[in-house]
Motif scaffolding. Structure first.
Motif, PDB file in Angstrom:
ATOM      1  N   TYR A  72       0.816  -1.220   0.000  1.00  0.00           N
ATOM      2  CA  TYR A  72       0.000   0.000   0.000  1.00  0.00           C
ATOM      3  C   TYR A  72       0.855   1.279   0.000  1.00  0.00           C
ATOM      4  N   SER A  73       2.172   1.128  -0.077  1.00  0.00           N
ATOM      5  CA  SER A  73       3.022   2.322   0.052  1.00  0.00           C
ATOM      6  C   SER A  73       2.831   3.304  -1.084  1.00  0.00           C
ATOM      7  N   GLN A  74       2.400   2.864  -2.251  1.00  0.00           N
ATOM      8  CA  GLN A  74       2.172   3.773  -3.374  1.00  0.00           C
ATOM      9  C   GLN A  74       0.701   3.777  -3.778  1.00  0.00           C
ATOM     10  N   ARG A  75      -0.200   3.446  -2.845  1.00  0.00           N
ATOM     11  CA  ARG A  75      -1.608   3.369  -3.231  1.00  0.00           C
ATOM     12  C   ARG A  75      -2.481   4.306  -2.406  1.00  0.00           C
ATOM     13  N   LEU A  76      -3.743   3.956  -2.310  1.00  0.00           N
ATOM     14  CA  LEU A  76      -4.755   4.855  -1.750  1.00  0.00           C
ATOM     15  C   LEU A  76      -4.861   4.646  -0.242  1.00  0.00           C
ATOM     16  N   ILE A  77      -4.022   5.377   0.500  1.00  0.00           N
ATOM     17  CA  ILE A  77      -3.970   5.187   1.949  1.00  0.00           C
ATOM     18  C   ILE A  77      -5.199   5.788   2.613  1.00  0.00           C
ATOM     19  N   VAL A  78      -5.694   6.916   2.096  1.00  0.00           N
ATOM     20  CA  VAL A  78      -6.862   7.558   2.704  1.00  0.00           C
ATOM     21  C   VAL A  78      -8.087   6.658   2.595  1.00  0.00           C
ATOM     22  N   VAL A  89      10.634  17.113  -9.990  1.00  0.00           N
ATOM     23  CA  VAL A  89      11.159  15.960 -10.729  1.00  0.00           C
ATOM     24  C   VAL A  89      10.238  14.771 -10.484  1.00  0.00           C
ATOM     25  N   PRO A  90      10.333  13.750 -11.299  1.00  0.00           N
ATOM     26  CA  PRO A  90       9.538  12.538 -11.065  1.00  0.00           C
ATOM     27  C   PRO A  90       9.911  11.861  -9.748  1.00  0.00           C
ATOM     28  N   THR A  91       9.060  10.919  -9.323  1.00  0.00           N
ATOM     29  CA  THR A  91       9.224  10.099  -8.107  1.00  0.00           C
ATOM     30  C   THR A  91       9.106  10.902  -6.825  1.00  0.00           C
ATOM     31  N   GLU A  92       8.507  12.084  -6.873  1.00  0.00           N
ATOM     32  CA  GLU A  92       8.268  12.841  -5.645  1.00  0.00           C
ATOM     33  C   GLU A  92       6.902  12.504  -5.043  1.00  0.00           C
ATOM     34  N   GLY A  93       6.104  11.682  -5.749  1.00  0.00           N
ATOM     35  CA  GLY A  93       4.828  11.261  -5.192  1.00  0.00           C
ATOM     36  C   GLY A  93       3.679  12.179  -5.502  1.00  0.00           C
ATOM     37  N   LYS A  94       3.759  12.954  -6.586  1.00  0.00           N
ATOM     38  CA  LYS A  94       2.674  13.871  -6.930  1.00  0.00           C
ATOM     39  C   LYS A  94       1.400  13.111  -7.313  1.00  0.00           C
ATOM     40  N   SER A  95       1.551  11.971  -7.976  1.00  0.00           N
ATOM     41  CA  SER A  95       0.369  11.188  -8.371  1.00  0.00           C
ATOM     42  C   SER A  95      -0.321  10.590  -7.157  1.00  0.00           C
ATOM     43  N   THR A  96       0.490  10.098  -6.188  1.00  0.00           N
ATOM     44  CA  THR A  96      -0.071   9.558  -4.952  1.00  0.00           C
ATOM     45  C   THR A  96      -0.785  10.640  -4.169  1.00  0.00           C
ATOM     46  N   VAL A  97      -0.155  11.836  -4.105  1.00  0.00           N
ATOM     47  CA  VAL A  97      -0.784  12.958  -3.406  1.00  0.00           C
ATOM     48  C   VAL A  97      -2.088  13.345  -4.096  1.00  0.00           C
ATOM     49  N   SER A  98      -2.087  13.379  -5.427  1.00  0.00           N
ATOM     50  CA  SER A  98      -3.307  13.731  -6.171  1.00  0.00           C
ATOM     51  C   SER A  98      -4.429  12.751  -5.874  1.00  0.00           C
ATOM     52  N   ALA A  99      -4.104  11.432  -5.904  1.00  0.00           N
ATOM     53  CA  ALA A  99      -5.124  10.411  -5.695  1.00  0.00           C
ATOM     54  C   ALA A  99      -5.692  10.483  -4.282  1.00  0.00           C
ATOM     55  N   ASN A 100      -4.832  10.558  -3.283  1.00  0.00           N
ATOM     56  CA  ASN A 100      -5.314  10.578  -1.899  1.00  0.00           C
ATOM     57  C   ASN A 100      -6.045  11.870  -1.568  1.00  0.00           C
ATOM     58  N   LEU A 101      -5.590  13.025  -2.150  1.00  0.00           N
ATOM     59  CA  LEU A 101      -6.302  14.268  -1.943  1.00  0.00           C
ATOM     60  C   LEU A 101      -7.704  14.188  -2.556  1.00  0.00           C
ATOM     61  N   ALA A 102      -7.815  13.535  -3.724  1.00  0.00           N
ATOM     62  CA  ALA A 102      -9.131  13.369  -4.352  1.00  0.00           C
ATOM     63  C   ALA A 102     -10.043  12.526  -3.476  1.00  0.00           C
TER      64      ALA A 102
END
Length: 737
Positions: free
Chosen positions: A495-501, A538-551
């Protein structure tokens, strides 16, 4: 304030140590072990021989004789109480001539058989002042104890000889200088004496002070005499005036009349003239003027008058004497005339005396007037003579002293103890260990410094705040063990790169995303935010994970949310949500799909629009009019639109999308992005005129932070409400920082 700054500095160093302590410890023990091994294998035992010298301010001979006490006196040149003359002598002992002469006499050689250099010699030589004494300690370290003692004794001998020779040279130089100056000083004395003698002879001076005293006394006496003479003169003038009035003639006339009255020839003629005048008067009574008798008498009278004039001229010594017709004076008149003549004579004498006294007084006064200048000039000459005589006497004295001091064979230094051959080596294991520890510590600190200097990445939340200067909207901890929060047997790492919220709502990370949602709401109190672009440097900073969990966090509030994967280069959202990516944003832009088929509902109130087929020119598609129209459509249909955009340093897509959105959310991950890339990304956002809402620091390792931003939940669900309120306050406080 200062204590707070010191505390911040200490925390900074502590964090650096936490990050680098493993390589630092490895380097420390490695260097320590190697240093100790090298010291015991390579180092030979060394011996230290020591001697001591005592110094006196003046040498003993000068002190006892009182001659040449200033020669060789130990005093600093600069007037400073902190300067010790013994330190100067220590430097003389360590000077190059003394060292080179010692090396030459003993033929000191190094391990390779070559004559050692002065630098190597000085490395083994120690000259120091024994505390609170006038003693210098000289020691030399060598692997040969006999050699060490020889070096110290020879060095001291050379120094003492040089010290005495130097004093002799200084004394000889002073003597030659004095001998050269002595004739000049004597000439100055003679010249000044001659000048003083000429001055006294010219102005006839014996003793100025006595002459001034006598002159003042004479001036007083002259003034008194002048007063008496003037008084007598006034008395004579008064008497003369009274007599002149009685005689009705002046003094000249009185003198003449007195002379005429006492001349018999004049008086006889006067008597004859008187008789003729009487006869003429008698005859005129009876005869006329034309009578021969009258004429005869007149002729006789005229003849007698002519004779009288001749005799008066002879007596009065004047051709036209002025006097009364009566040339016969009575006895009283004769006395008064004689008195007047006497008074006139006295008056003339007193007048001459007054003039003489006045001239004499003027002469004394003139002399007294120049006396101060004469006295001043005489004092100048006397002072000049005295100075010249003092200089001459001093030079004579110093010449005698220099002759005596030049023959002295002693200096200020004396040997207290000579160097003996040492029996025990001076090397200490403790010193070896301390040196090894010091070297290992330096190596470990150098390692930390080099690693920190080489590592340009952002490491903490504070560094991100300080570097970018953006509002801190959220701090997302790194994903840890979430097993107890999700309540399943799956591994937490999946779950480290998934939807934790969504999957771990009780975790601190979920609370962090909910705080991010709340902070976005707070900053948009005036202007409602509907479209938000999420990007990073830069890539790999977790912007996609942040976007998904914020949504997910926004959708959980009951708002209708759309998550768009606008990264048409390296899309991730379809993997996070486990969706097919055959249709998505790229297909909508080019018209190959409809919104209803491309948008996928993944949970209540949340739809996801994947990227779709990756196009060859993603920048052109995102910057198209069709994309702008789609963004307006999505903003009208949804409460929130979250756009997952590519990293700024990869492409300009984020800047393009930011123009279509209400704001940009900037994601920063410590340990991934460096300061150069982060600063460049921020500059790009500023240049493109983006409305940057703030920054989200993602993947924060709590142990690396100087302050505790987070509280992990350990309570069960039944206690979540109370604990959640406290944790919300804690995270809010950290966000404001």
């Amino acid at each position: 304030m200062e204590s707070q700054e010191n505390s911040l500095q200490a925390n900074k160093y502590l964090q650096i140590w936490k990050r680098r302590y493993i390589p630092a410890i490895n380097i420390f023990f490695s260097v320590l072990l190697l240093s100790i091994m090298a010291a015991f294998v390579l180092q030979k035992p060394s011996y230290v021989a020591e001697a001591k010298l005592r110094f006196q301010r003046n040498n003993a001979t000068s002190t006892l004789t009182g001659v040449g006490t200033e020669i060789g006196k130990l005093e600093p040149v600069v007037e400073d109480n902190q300067i010790n003359p013994l330190n100067t002598e220590a430097e003389v002992i360590r000077s190059l001539p003394v060292v080179q002469k010692t090396i030459s006499i003993l033929q000191l050689k190094d391990n390779s058989g070559l004559i050692i250099t002065p630098e190597d010699f000085l490395d083994n030589l120690t000259v120091k002042n024994v505390n609170k004494t006038d003693i210098l300690s000289i020691s030399y370290k060598d692997t040969n104890p006999v050699q060490a003692a020889k070096v110290v004794n020879v060095l001291i001998k050379i120094y003492l000889e040089q010290n005495v020779n130097l004093l002799r040279i200084e004394t000889a130089t002073a003597r030659k200088f004095i001998e050269k100056q002595l004739p000049n000083a004597e000439a100055v004395v003679q010249q000044t004496e001659a000048e003083l003698a000429r001055f006294k002879e010219r102005y006839q001076l014996v003793s100025l002070q006595e002459e001034v005293t006598q002159s003042v006394a004479v001036m007083g006496e002259l003034q008194k005499q002048m007063s008496d003479v003037q008084s007598n003169l006034a008395n004579v003038d008064a008497q003369s005036l009274a007599v002149r009035k009685q005689l009705d003639m002046n003094s000249q006339q009185a003198l003449m009349m007195a002379s005429l009255s006492q001349t018999p020839g004049v008086q006889d003629i006067l008597k004859e003239i008187q008789q003729l005048e009487s006869q003429l008067a008698g005859r005129r009574t009876v005869l006329q003027d034309t009578h021969p008798q009258i004429i005869d008498l007149q002729e006789k009278l005229k003849s007698l008058n002519g004779l009288l004039q001749q005799r008066v001229k002879i007596v009065a010594d004047t051709s036209q004497p002025q006097f009364n017709n009566n040339m016969q004076l009575g006895a009283l008149q004769q006395q008064l005339a004689a008195k007047l003549v006497e008074l006139e004579s006295n008056r003339l004498g007193l007048a001459n005396q007054t003039a003489t006294l006045s001239k004499l007084q003027a002469a004394y006064k003139e002399r007294l007037n120049i006396m101060p200048k004469l006295e001043q000039y005489q004092r100048q000459l006397e002072r000049k003579l005295q100075a010249a005589q003092s200089t001459y006497s001093l030079l004579l004295q110093k010449l005698q002293e220099s002759h005596i001091a030049e023959n002295q064979n002693v200096g200020n230094a004396s040997i207290i103890s000579q160097a003996e051959v040492p029996n025990k080596p001076s090397s200490s294991r403790l010193l070896t260990y301390l040196s090894a520890v010091l070297l290992a510590s330096i190596a470990s600190f150098a390692t930390i410094y080099l690693l920190e200097a080489k590592d340009k990445s952002i490491k903490t939340v504070d560094e991100a705040k300080e570097l970018l200067g953006l509002t801190l909207l959220g701090v997302i901890p790194v994903v840890g063990k979430l097993k107890k929060y999700i309540g399943s047997d799956e591994k937490a790492e999946s779950y480290s790169q998934r939807l934790i919220v969504r999957d771990a709502p009780r975790s601190p990370i979920s609370e962090a995303y909910r705080m991010l949602r709340a902070n976005l709401k707070f900053i948009s109190a005036d202007n409602e935010l509907k479209v938000i672009v999420v990007t990073s440097s830069v890539p790999t900073e977790g912007k996609s994970t942040v976007s998904a969990n914020l949504a997910v966090a926004m959708a959980q509030t009951g708002r209708k949310v759309l998550l768009i994967d606008a990264d048409l280069r390296r899309p991730v959202q379809h993997k996070i949500w486990e969706l097919m990516n055959s249709k998505g944003l790229s297909n909508l832009i080019i018209g190959q799909a409809e919104i209803t088929t491309a948008v996928k509902n993944v949970m209540d109130n949340l739809d996801v629009l994947p990227s779709g087929v990756l196009p060859p020119n993603p920048g052109s598609l995102l910057d198209s009019l069709r994309m702008a129209t789609l963004m307006e459509t999505f903003a009208s249909k949804y409460d929130f639109v979250i756009v997952d955009a590519p990293s700024i340093n990869v492409a300009a897509d984020a800047a393009t999308l930011g123009q279509m959105a209400d704001g940009v959310l900037f994601v920063v991950r410590p340990g991934v992005v460096d300061s150069v890339n982060a600063d460049f990304a921020q500059e790009q956002l500023k240049k493109s005129g983006q409305n940057v809402l703030g920054q989200v620091v993602n993947g924060v390792i709590v142990n690396n932070e100087p302050y505790s931003y987070y509280y992990y939940y350990e309570e069960e669900r039944s206690h979540l409400t109370t604990t959640g309120v406290n944790n919300t306050k804690a995270v809010a406080g950290s966000s404001n920082n």
